[in-house]
Design a protein around this motif. Structure first.
Motif, PDB file in Angstrom:
ATOM      1  N   VAL A 175       0.835  -1.200   0.000  1.00 55.51           N
ATOM      2  CA  VAL A 175       0.000   0.000   0.000  1.00 55.51           C
ATOM      3  C   VAL A 175       0.871   1.252   0.000  1.00 55.51           C
ATOM      4  O   VAL A 175       0.597   2.213  -0.733  1.00 55.51           O
ATOM      5  N   THR A 178       2.226   1.885  -3.426  1.00 54.58           N
ATOM      6  CA  THR A 178       1.186   2.220  -4.405  1.00 54.58           C
ATOM      7  C   THR A 178       0.750   3.666  -4.287  1.00 54.58           C
ATOM      8  O   THR A 178       0.629   4.371  -5.292  1.00 54.58           O
ATOM      9  N   ILE A 210      -3.357  -5.410  -3.961  1.00 55.75           N
ATOM     10  CA  ILE A 210      -4.321  -4.701  -3.122  1.00 55.75           C
ATOM     11  C   ILE A 210      -5.745  -5.128  -3.470  1.00 55.75           C
ATOM     12  O   ILE A 210      -6.578  -5.343  -2.584  1.00 55.75           O
ATOM     13  N   LEU A 273      -8.789   3.627   0.974  1.00 52.68           N
ATOM     14  CA  LEU A 273      -7.441   3.198   1.329  1.00 52.68           C
ATOM     15  C   LEU A 273      -6.393   4.179   0.801  1.00 52.68           C
ATOM     16  O   LEU A 273      -5.473   4.570   1.517  1.00 52.68           O
TER      17      LEU A 273
END
Length: 450
Positions: A175, A178, A210, A273
């Motif tokens: 994460v 990204t 993800i 997210l």
């Protein structure tokens, strides 16, 4: 940059190639927008990517009001966020327009109500305390790095209800990589030829990981026998979706009968997210930098916390940090038909962009606009055309109240444990990643125990 006025009567703007304008605007909007305003006046025109997007930047409160009050069927925000499509997905709330956006927002809204946010607070406090216990007791830190870890943990726990430490350990670095995408990465993701080359191939692999994680969480929530008792945001969304699908037909629109599909839920969760943790971490990093540079303001915050009760001054600090250092520099609305903004009629296909950077630095609204002065917000409710860190109108950020609650919890606990001191001047230039602006050196400051 020589000015030029188009034959359509649009405002003046630079002659630079579209790709150069796009890279400059995405890389350094805090410099480009004020420079363009000085050179061409406001409004001014920029030519950006993808697909040769032409935007007109506005900053006058009356112009911003025209945009935010405009019909959502004319002022499309989803098309204005096109650059985010490869990252967030086709069904992201930020990319939807018209009936699809209204439907998704209606289904998502119950998860962000006042009662729900109040219910999240205790978990945010718990996660914050756990994370701060791992911070060094004293010494220099890069606050933005630590805050990203903290707010990611909040999102994983509060939004997804995830407690599996092994799965969390796998997802944290993925994460982090990204959402750390810079302007070149974001532009390249929209170009098919570049998607087959490194580093874009790594970004695509990380996105796939993800998506797999999100699919797992959605499937687990749907089959969880204790779903009705769960308090995490994912559970609320799944329940709201199921309730909508089963509700009375005369209360549903033509597209509501199935609730949110797994694919739609995944894209909305991807949005939370990507946008929900990194933006809050960045806002907190700027806040901590300013408090380190202004010890009297920091002391006043601590006095308020010590007394307990209301947190008006702490709230004002957060608002002033968001004014002086907006996490998102601009919002965009693509016109679906000709529309009038500020007395000038613009053609269909043009993108009107309220510049948050310029609106927040307007001397008429904020005397001495470069100064950090929380008292601007004491007793006054900022107007939605002069303070717009969460956008405005029908497209105002659905998670704004959650973000402010989370920011207040984090700042309170940080100041209870530490005295913040600057490293050097304590000033840092805003640096761009995806569409947000974070401190260039990741908010270097010194922690001193209280």
């Amino acid at each position: 940059m020589d000015s030029v006025t188009t034959d359509n009567g649009l405002p003046p703007g630079p002659r630079l190639p579209t790709l150069v304008q796009a890279l400059l605007t995405l890389s350094a909007p805090a410099a480009v927008f004020p420079a363009a305003a000085r050179r061409y006046g406001v409004p001014f025109r920029l030519d950006l990517m993808p697909k040769g997007r032409r935007i007109v930047a506005v900053a006058d409160p009356a112009d911003i009001k025209d945009v935010f009050a405009g019909s959502p069927s004319v002022f499309h925000a989803g098309k204005g966020n096109e650059l985010l499509r490869p990252l967030l997905g086709e069904d992201s709330l930020l990319l939807q327009d018209g009936d699809a956006h209204a439907r998704a927002r209606r289904l998502l809204a119950p998860a962000f109500g006042r009662r729900e946010i109040s219910g999240y607070r205790s978990l945010v406090e718990e996660v914050t305390a756990q994370q701060l216990s791992r911070w060094p007791r004293s010494g220099r830190i890069r606050a933005h790095v630590l805050l990203n870890e903290l707010t990611l943990e909040v999102i994983l726990r509060v939004v997804f209800g995830v407690t599996d430490s092994e799965r969390l350990d796998q997802m944290r670095p993925v994460v982090a990589r990204t959402v750390d995408a810079g302007p070149v990465m974001m532009i390249g993701l929209a170009i098919p030829a570049l998607r087959r080359l490194w580093p874009w191939t790594r970004e695509i692999r990380d996105l796939a990981s993800i998506h797999e994680f999100l699919d797992e969480q959605i499937a687990a929530a749907r089959r969880d026998p204790a779903l009705a008792e769960r308090k995490d945001l994912l559970a609320l969304l799944v329940r709201a979706s199921a309730d909508d699908a089963q509700g009375p037909d005369d209360e549903k629109g033509p597209d509501d009968t199935q609730g949110l599909s797994d694919a739609e839920l995944r894209d909305q969760l991807m949005t939370l997210l990507a946008a929900g943790h990194e933006t809050t971490a960045t806002a907190m990093a700027w806040s901590m930098l300013e408090l380190a540079r202004h010890p009297r303001i920091q002391d006043r915050c601590v006095d308020e916390i010590t007394r307990g009760g209301e947190t008006d001054y702490l709230d004002a600090v957060l608002k002033e940090a968001l004014r002086l250092h907006p996490v998102v520099p601009m919002v965009m609305r693509e016109l679906q038909e000709p529309a009038t903004v500020g007395g000038r009629t613009y053609p269909r296909g043009l993108t009107i962009s309220p510049s948050i950077v310029l609106a927040h630095r307007a001397p008429a609204a904020y005397p001495a606009p470069k100064d950090f002065d929380p008292e601007r917000f004491l007793g006054d409710i900022p107007t939605p055309t002069t303070w717009l860190p969460f956008g405005g109108g029908a497209r105002r950020c659905i998670g704004a109240s959650f973000a402010m609650m989370e920011g207040e919890v984090i700042l309170r606990q940080v100041l209870e444990r530490y005295r913040l001191a600057p490293v050097g001047s304590g000033r840092e230039w805003p640096r761009s990643r995806n569409v947000t602006l974070y401190p260039w050196r990741r908010a270097r400051l010194e922690l001193r125990p209280r």
